[in-house]
Write a protein that holds these residues in place. Structure first.
Motif, mmCIF file in Angstrom:
data_model
loop_
_atom_site.group_PDB
_atom_site.id
_atom_site.type_symbol
_atom_site.label_atom_id
_atom_site.label_comp_id
_atom_site.label_asym_id
_atom_site.label_seq_id
_atom_site.Cartn_x
_atom_site.Cartn_y
_atom_site.Cartn_z
ATOM 1 N N UNK A 505 -13.359 -2.953 4.274
ATOM 2 C CA UNK A 505 -12.255 -2.403 3.494
ATOM 3 C C UNK A 505 -10.920 -2.819 4.095
ATOM 4 N N UNK A 506 -10.092 -3.464 3.283
ATOM 5 C CA UNK A 506 -8.690 -3.708 3.650
ATOM 6 C C UNK A 506 -7.825 -3.377 2.445
ATOM 7 N N UNK A 507 -6.560 -3.141 2.698
ATOM 8 C CA UNK A 507 -5.604 -2.882 1.624
ATOM 9 C C UNK A 507 -4.761 -4.125 1.400
ATOM 10 N N UNK A 508 -4.704 -4.564 0.137
ATOM 11 C CA UNK A 508 -3.992 -5.795 -0.205
ATOM 12 C C UNK A 508 -2.786 -5.459 -1.077
ATOM 13 N N UNK A 509 -1.566 -5.867 -0.661
ATOM 14 C CA UNK A 509 -0.383 -5.593 -1.487
ATOM 15 C C UNK A 509 -0.523 -6.215 -2.873
ATOM 16 N N UNK A 510 -0.060 -5.496 -3.875
ATOM 17 C CA UNK A 510 -0.154 -5.978 -5.255
ATOM 18 C C UNK A 510 1.223 -5.922 -5.914
ATOM 19 N N UNK A 511 1.277 -6.254 -7.198
ATOM 20 C CA UNK A 511 2.547 -6.357 -7.916
ATOM 21 C C UNK A 511 3.129 -4.971 -8.187
ATOM 22 N N UNK A 518 6.861 11.829 -12.577
ATOM 23 C CA UNK A 518 7.697 12.960 -13.040
ATOM 24 C C UNK A 518 9.185 12.636 -13.012
ATOM 25 N N UNK A 519 9.596 11.650 -12.196
ATOM 26 C CA UNK A 519 10.956 11.115 -12.261
ATOM 27 C C UNK A 519 10.802 9.600 -12.184
ATOM 28 N N UNK A 520 11.723 8.844 -12.757
ATOM 29 C CA UNK A 520 11.590 7.380 -12.712
ATOM 30 C C UNK A 520 11.492 6.864 -11.271
ATOM 31 N N UNK A 521 10.544 5.965 -11.050
ATOM 32 C CA UNK A 521 10.369 5.406 -9.706
ATOM 33 C C UNK A 521 9.564 4.110 -9.780
ATOM 34 N N UNK A 522 9.714 3.307 -8.754
ATOM 35 C CA UNK A 522 8.901 2.107 -8.599
ATOM 36 C C UNK A 522 7.650 2.472 -7.808
ATOM 37 N N UNK A 523 6.558 1.771 -8.083
ATOM 38 C CA UNK A 523 5.317 1.945 -7.322
ATOM 39 C C UNK A 523 5.009 0.639 -6.598
ATOM 40 N N UNK A 524 4.834 0.760 -5.306
ATOM 41 C CA UNK A 524 4.433 -0.390 -4.496
ATOM 42 C C UNK A 524 2.952 -0.200 -4.158
ATOM 43 N N UNK A 525 2.058 -0.810 -4.930
ATOM 44 C CA UNK A 525 0.633 -0.524 -4.744
ATOM 45 C C UNK A 525 -0.016 -1.397 -3.676
ATOM 46 N N UNK A 526 -0.995 -0.814 -3.033
ATOM 47 C CA UNK A 526 -1.890 -1.571 -2.156
ATOM 48 C C UNK A 526 -3.299 -1.340 -2.685
ATOM 49 N N UNK A 527 -3.997 -2.423 -3.003
ATOM 50 C CA UNK A 527 -5.310 -2.331 -3.617
ATOM 51 C C UNK A 527 -6.413 -2.336 -2.568
ATOM 52 N N UNK A 528 -7.363 -1.437 -2.729
ATOM 53 C CA UNK A 528 -8.545 -1.427 -1.863
ATOM 54 C C UNK A 528 -9.431 -2.618 -2.225
ATOM 55 N N UNK A 529 -9.848 -3.381 -1.220
ATOM 56 C CA UNK A 529 -10.682 -4.551 -1.497
ATOM 57 C C UNK A 529 -11.668 -4.773 -0.362
ATOM 58 N N UNK A 530 -12.627 -5.660 -0.608
ATOM 59 C CA UNK A 530 -13.632 -6.027 0.406
ATOM 60 C C UNK A 530 -13.218 -7.297 1.143
ATOM 61 N N UNK A 531 -11.934 -7.475 1.417
ATOM 62 C CA UNK A 531 -11.460 -8.734 1.980
ATOM 63 C C UNK A 531 -11.552 -8.856 3.484
ATOM 64 N N UNK A 532 -12.085 -7.890 4.184
ATOM 65 C CA UNK A 532 -12.093 -7.940 5.641
ATOM 66 C C UNK A 532 -13.421 -8.380 6.224
ATOM 67 N N UNK A 533 -13.357 -8.845 7.445
ATOM 68 C CA UNK A 533 -14.575 -9.193 8.189
ATOM 69 C C UNK A 533 -14.301 -8.955 9.668
ATOM 70 N N UNK A 534 -15.347 -8.933 10.457
ATOM 71 C CA UNK A 534 -15.161 -8.664 11.886
ATOM 72 C C UNK A 534 -16.390 -9.106 12.652
ATOM 73 N N UNK A 535 -16.188 -9.384 13.919
ATOM 74 C CA UNK A 535 -17.324 -9.501 14.823
ATOM 75 C C UNK A 535 -16.974 -8.734 16.098
ATOM 76 N N UNK A 536 -17.954 -8.049 16.619
ATOM 77 C CA UNK A 536 -17.775 -7.249 17.823
ATOM 78 C C UNK A 536 -18.941 -7.507 18.765
#
Length: 666
Positions: A505-511, A518-536
């Protein structure tokens, strides 16, 4: 209500003490140490465990990195809670966040919601499917009633299923047959306010035993790094009962249930779309839960057993502005038998059905609000004796049908070589998965607001958005271990591992996009994705040395290396080096002196420095009924931080504590 309850428990404890004075033990001065304290090193290394094969095996000849916390370990380490007891496991990363919250993991990836460790209490899973991981603040037990805690470091999915990625913790309480009579414990200190447990065990007939218990714990809040008091005081009430029936030779029927209510103070930083754009939660989180479990075990013969278990579990959890209600129904069957002279087979099947209801809040919204999930599983494992009593090959796999991801396969292959009675070499290759929690797929988590600026005139809401296409994280694990008892008084246990993770699981910035309510605002989303990997990779070495009949040393060292891609951002959430040493001295037959030393490396990504914890305690047992102990914990520091919270930037420090404890058995 808490005051009434506290006073009631205190009164009962006092009455028990007065009663004990009247019927003072006649055998004062006779053998007074607990049975566990008398275990020889030979008995300790050959203690029986069930977590590795879902049947009894000797610890010294189990092909996995397993460690057992015995009643002796708990008694002589001075720990006062279930999470604190897990510090005794070599390589286990146990960090206290505040008075009630913990971050606990094995072999890396630690966090407040560490999601790669499967934990069970008497066969009941306490892994939370909404957030992943264990809500440790909701777990409490009478420590004196623990039989043993079996901890496997490394994957255990072949037998225990999904989410047993980096470890399995099996917490087993004693049979009610083994907890007969009255037990009263009460303790208090500079942080731990009067906490009391009362348990009574009896029997209805010669083959029907029971116990009931009440427990109340009350802890003060801690302080932050600036020395300010934090509102994290803890009050928890816990009660329950267990009954064990032996209707015929080879049959055991267990029925047990528990209830708890916890009032836990806490801090949380809540985003807001209007000035000041953040609200501070400083209040009490209410949590309740109850469960009932039934289990039937039948021995067909010495080599064939059948276990059928069912349980229902309910919990209600509030955390600042969010609430979550979870109902779990679980049915499990497993059967062990031998086939010919060389094959020992375990197979089974199970079904789990969960209903979760999470009312929406501004900070956290699940879609849909109410969710229904199931897991159907079956497994088989064959222990093949290639050379009798010397060389075994163990092959098996779990097969699961999971609502979120469909069909999952979790196979493993293990080798067990015992060249001599005092040496064991084992190796394993396993595949394990961490199935998505609801927060990975169905959640919108608003975690911060950036105030308006000349460049961006509207407030900007930073949100993590779940993805219904998020699939299971995957682990391929390679392990090698060696145990040896070179002389009767000394034993070593070495485990090494190399783990390869995919689809983390990593969070990827989106558009960014605009929202008008409830009041006008911009949303800066980060999408949950399977883009990560690791070795330990790493190693865990533990040793026990019975220096003399009345003095024992026990210690461990662990090393962990983590490399994550595309970013090592969270690799530093887990310590690279850990070391611990315990010394147990029986000064006389009535007096014990116990000391523990823990070293935990720094957590650079959380800006948590390394710390050394020193504990010292003395216990006096004038007879078999009374026990008095005094403990000092965290003696080297007035305060130190161990981890950070996901809910607030305020870092709480763990204080130096002193407490006294009185135990009465009758």
């Amino acid at each position: 209500m808490n005051i009434v309850l506290k006073n009631s428990l205190g009164a009962l404890a006092l009455l028990a003490c007065l009663a004990a004075e009247v019927v003072r033990a006649e055998d004062a001065g006779s053998k007074s140490f607990s049975d566990a304290a008398d275990l020889s090193l030979e008995q300790l290394v050959n203690i029986h465990v069930t977590s590795v094969a879902k049947k009894e095996t000797e610890l010294s000849q189990s092909p996995a990195a397993i460690f057992v916390i015995t009643p002796e370990d708990i008694d002589r380490s001075g720990v006062t809670s279930l999470p604190d007891a897990l510090r005794l496991v070599p390589g286990m990363d146990v960090a206290q966040i505040n008075s009630s919250d913990w971050a606990i993991s094995s072999r890396g990836f630690n966090s407040q919601f560490a999601n790669k460790l499967l934990v069970m209490v008497d066969g009941r899973s306490i892994y939370d499917p909404a957030f992943g991981g264990v809500l440790w603040e909701m777990q409490d037990l009478v420590l004196e009633d623990l039989d043993q805690i079996e901890v496997i470091r490394g994957p255990g999915s072949t037998l225990w299923g999904a989410n047993a990625v980096n470890g399995v913790v099996n917490i087993n309480t004693k049979s009610s047959k083994d907890t007969q009579g009255l037990l009263v414990t009460t303790s208090g200190g500079n942080v731990e306010q009067p906490s009391t447990s009362i348990r009574y065990g009896g029997q209805f007939t010669t083959n029907l035993f029971y116990r009931v218990y009440l427990q109340y714990a009350n802890d003060d809040g801690f302080t932050d790094t600036a020395g300010n008091n934090t509102p994290d005081a803890r009050n928890i009430f816990h009660g329950g009962a267990r009954m064990d029936w032996e209707p015929a030779t080879g049959d055991i029927v267990t029925l047990q249930g528990d209830y708890f209510r916890a009032d836990l103070g806490g801090l949380a930083q809540l985003p807001a779309l209007t000035p000041p754009y953040v609200n501070q939660f400083n209040g009490v989180n209410f949590k309740t839960g109850d469960n009932v479990l039934a289990r039937w075990t039948h021995d067909f013969s010495e080599t064939s057993q059948l276990t059928l278990q069912a349980y229902y579990d309910h919990s209600a959890d509030s955390d600042a502005d969010s609430k979550d209600f979870l109902d779990t129904y679980d049915l499990d069957l497993h059967h062990h038998f031998t086939l010919g002279e060389r094959q020992d087979i375990v197979w089974g099947a199970g079904l789990r059905y969960t209903v979760e209801n999470a009312p929406p809040s501004f900070g956290l919204t699940f879609t849909p609000q109410r969710d229904y999930d199931h897991i159907f599983n079956t497994f088989v494992q064959d222990d093949i004796s290639i050379v009798k009593d010397r060389f075994h090959v163990i092959l098996g796999s779990k097969f699961e049908d999971v609502t979120q991801t469909g069909f999952e396969v979790e196979p493993s292959g293990r080798l067990l070589w015992t060249p001599t009675e005092k040496q064991t070499v084992w190796g394993a290759v396993s595949r394990s998965v961490r199935t998505p929690a609801r927060i990975d797929q169905d959640a919108r988590y608003n975690f911060a607001v950036v105030p308006p600026s000349p460049a961006v005139p509207l407030p900007t809401l930073v949100s993590i958005l779940g993805d219904t296409d998020f699939h299971s994280e995957e682990l391929y694990a390679y392990e090698l271990g060696y145990r040896v008892q070179p002389v009767q008084q000394l034993s070593f246990d070495l485990s090494t591992f190399y783990n390869v993770y995919h689809d983390l699981n990593i969070n990827t910035p989106s558009t960014p996009f605009f929202e008008g309510a409830p009041v006008p605002h911009e949303v800066l989303p980060e999408l949950t994705s399977n883009g990560g990997s690791a070795d330990t990779y790493g190693a865990e070495l533990s040793a026990q040395w019975r220096v003399s009949d009345n003095f024992k040393l026990q210690g461990s060292y662990s090393y962990l290396h983590m490399h994550l891609s595309p970013s090592d951002a969270t690799a530093g959430d887990s310590p690279q080096n850990q070391f611990q040493l315990h010394a147990f001295l029986n000064v006389t037959r009535e007096i014990e002196l116990n000391a523990s030393l823990y070293y935990v490396d720094k957590l650079p990504d959380l800006n948590i420095p390394a710390y050394t914890r020193g504990d010292l305690g003395i216990t006096w047992r004038p007879n078999q009924r009374w026990e008095f102990s005094i403990w000092g914990q965290n003696l080297f520091d007035a305060n130190h931080a161990e981890f950070s919270s996901t809910r607030t930037p305020v870092i709480t420090e763990i204080p130096r504590t002193f407490y006294g404890k009185i135990t009465f058995r009758f």
